[in-house]
Write a protein that holds these residues in place. Structure first.
Motif, PDB file in Angstrom:
ATOM      1  N   ASN A  49      -2.760 -20.087 -51.300  1.00 44.54           N
ATOM      2  CA  ASN A  49      -2.766 -20.518 -52.703  1.00 44.54           C
ATOM      3  C   ASN A  49      -2.062 -21.857 -52.885  1.00 44.54           C
ATOM      4  O   ASN A  49      -2.490 -22.677 -53.706  1.00 44.54           O
ATOM      5  CB  ASN A  49      -2.120 -19.445 -53.581  1.00 44.54           C
ATOM      6  CG  ASN A  49      -3.022 -18.249 -53.804  1.00 44.54           C
ATOM      7  OD1 ASN A  49      -4.016 -18.324 -54.508  1.00 44.54           O
ATOM      8  ND2 ASN A  49      -2.682 -17.133 -53.183  1.00 44.54           N
ATOM      9  N   SER A  50      -0.991 -22.092 -52.116  1.00 43.83           N
ATOM     10  CA  SER A  50      -0.305 -23.389 -52.201  1.00 43.83           C
ATOM     11  C   SER A  50      -1.224 -24.517 -51.749  1.00 43.83           C
ATOM     12  O   SER A  50      -1.235 -25.605 -52.343  1.00 43.83           O
ATOM     13  CB  SER A  50       0.962 -23.375 -51.338  1.00 43.83           C
ATOM     14  OG  SER A  50       1.885 -22.424 -51.809  1.00 43.83           O
ATOM     15  N   LEU A  51      -2.020 -24.249 -50.708  1.00 46.18           N
ATOM     16  CA  LEU A  51      -2.954 -25.258 -50.212  1.00 46.18           C
ATOM     17  C   LEU A  51      -4.005 -25.597 -51.263  1.00 46.18           C
ATOM     18  O   LEU A  51      -4.355 -26.776 -51.466  1.00 46.18           O
ATOM     19  CB  LEU A  51      -3.618 -24.756 -48.932  1.00 46.18           C
ATOM     20  CG  LEU A  51      -4.394 -25.777 -48.094  1.00 46.18           C
ATOM     21  CD1 LEU A  51      -3.483 -26.934 -47.696  1.00 46.18           C
ATOM     22  CD2 LEU A  51      -4.969 -25.104 -46.849  1.00 46.18           C
ATOM     23  N   ILE A  52      -4.502 -24.578 -51.964  1.00 48.67           N
ATOM     24  CA  ILE A  52      -5.488 -24.816 -53.031  1.00 48.67           C
ATOM     25  C   ILE A  52      -4.870 -25.662 -54.147  1.00 48.67           C
ATOM     26  O   ILE A  52      -5.487 -26.616 -54.642  1.00 48.67           O
ATOM     27  CB  ILE A  52      -6.009 -23.474 -53.587  1.00 48.67           C
ATOM     28  CG1 ILE A  52      -6.939 -22.807 -52.572  1.00 48.67           C
ATOM     29  CG2 ILE A  52      -6.764 -23.690 -54.903  1.00 48.67           C
ATOM     30  CD1 ILE A  52      -7.438 -21.445 -52.986  1.00 48.67           C
ATOM     31  N   ILE A  53      -3.636 -25.334 -54.541  1.00 47.17           N
ATOM     32  CA  ILE A  53      -2.952 -26.091 -55.594  1.00 47.17           C
ATOM     33  C   ILE A  53      -2.788 -27.551 -55.180  1.00 47.17           C
ATOM     34  O   ILE A  53      -3.036 -28.475 -55.968  1.00 47.17           O
ATOM     35  CB  ILE A  53      -1.577 -25.464 -55.900  1.00 47.17           C
ATOM     36  CG1 ILE A  53      -1.756 -24.071 -56.507  1.00 47.17           C
ATOM     37  CG2 ILE A  53      -0.786 -26.347 -56.860  1.00 47.17           C
ATOM     38  CD1 ILE A  53      -0.476 -23.251 -56.562  1.00 47.17           C
TER      39      ILE A  53
END
Length: 318
Positions: A49-53
């Motif tokens: 999820n951090s990578l998507i953000i």
């Protein structure tokens, strides 16, 4: 016969200071294994999820309403799992399963608020796709920056005041007998099982809240996708239809996983509840689904894949 919604007294009423979260204590030989599995899943959720953000923030091609809401959704997933998993990992590691009433109420409150926020954000994401596909000429006008900010703020803020009295009502009930909570976090059904006296009003309130927060958003999402599918079938280009289907299918898969498990957990008859089944369903919508969400959005969305490759290539070169 006992009155409906009333739990029989199990002893004298006592002033409890907390519960004991039994979690997975029924499988003592697997504590280390479960700790390792859940830790890996938690790290995957945080990293995915951090990578998507990050890629939504840095890639100009992803600066549109669809990815704005996806960024909000990924931020929400990190908060959602962080309410439950760190505490569960601590219990598995230290075997100290005591949790105070205040900590239990706080965990339940934030879990309910963030769960409601997820329902609302998934609904807004469906609305965004509906406007983009069914009213493409009006899309920039309707889904402008101000509207996106208002919708996102509404999703995040709506549940905050609503669940304060709800949580207060549950923890105002008298608790008697056992203080062992046969679950891995303070969810509503296992806490109610330890309550004495008449819980009928709380049970009715749970169904009302579940209908408002889960069922109605789910029906709105279904309605949006009925319109979307009807519009897709009218598209003359096969390539155009395939692109639209690819864009929407990832969201539909996430909706099916989250709402399906949530509806089964909170709206099925009380008589069909069992401790083992409740734990499995809870694991599914609190840990397993958030783990798959980044994979679903990345693997089934070409724009995200392209942006991810560009981002990773920069870091590899550096």
């Amino acid at each position: 016969m006992e009155p409906t919604g009333q739990n029989p007294p199990q002893g004298n009423h006592t002033t409890l200071t907390g519960f004991i979260l039994l979690g997975f204590s029924d499988v003592p030989d697997l504590q280390g294994f479960l700790f390792g599995i859940f830790l890996i899943i938690y790290v995957i959720i945080l990293m995915g999820n951090s990578l998507i953000i990050i890629i939504i923030k840095v890639d100009p091609s992803l600066r549109n309403p669809m990815y704005f809401f996806l960024g909000n959704f990924s931020s929400l997933e990190i908060c959602y799992v962080s309410v439950i998993v760190p505490r569960m990992l601590t219990d598995l590691c230290t075997q100290n399963r005591n949790i105070s009433l205040l900590a239990c109420a706080t965990q339940m409150y934030f879990f309910l608020v963030l769960g409601a926020t997820e329902c609302f954000i998934l609904t807004v994401m469906a609305y965004d796709r509906y406007v983009a596909i069914c009213n493409p000429l009006l899309y920039p006008l309707i889904m402008n920056n101000r509207m996106c900010m208002q919708l996102a703020a509404g999703c995040w803020m709506t549940g905050i005041p609503a669940y304060i009295p709800f949580t207060y009502q549950i923890f105002s009930l008298p608790f008697c007998g056992s203080h062992q909570l046969n679950h891995f976090f303070c969810d509503v059904p296992p806490v109610l099982q330890l309550a004495c006296g008449d819980t009928l009003m709380i049970e009715i309130l749970i169904y009302v809240v579940a209908v408002l927060v889960v069922t109605i958003p789910f029906m709105l999402i279904l309605g949006s996708y009925v319109k979307i599918i009807s519009t897709i079938l009218k598209l003359p280009s096969v390539t155009g239809r395939a692109k639209v289907i690819s864009t929407c299918s990832s969201h539909l898969m996430v909706v099916a996983l989250f709402f399906g498990s949530g509806i089964i957990s909170y709206l099925r008859p009380k008589s069909s509840h069992s401790t083992g089944m409740d734990k499995c369903i809870s694991l599914f919508y609190t840990i397993v689904t958030p783990m798959f969400n980044p994979m679903i959005y990345c693997l089934r969305n070409k724009d995200v894949i392209v942006a991810l490759r560009k981002f990773l290539s920069k870091w590899i070169v550096l």
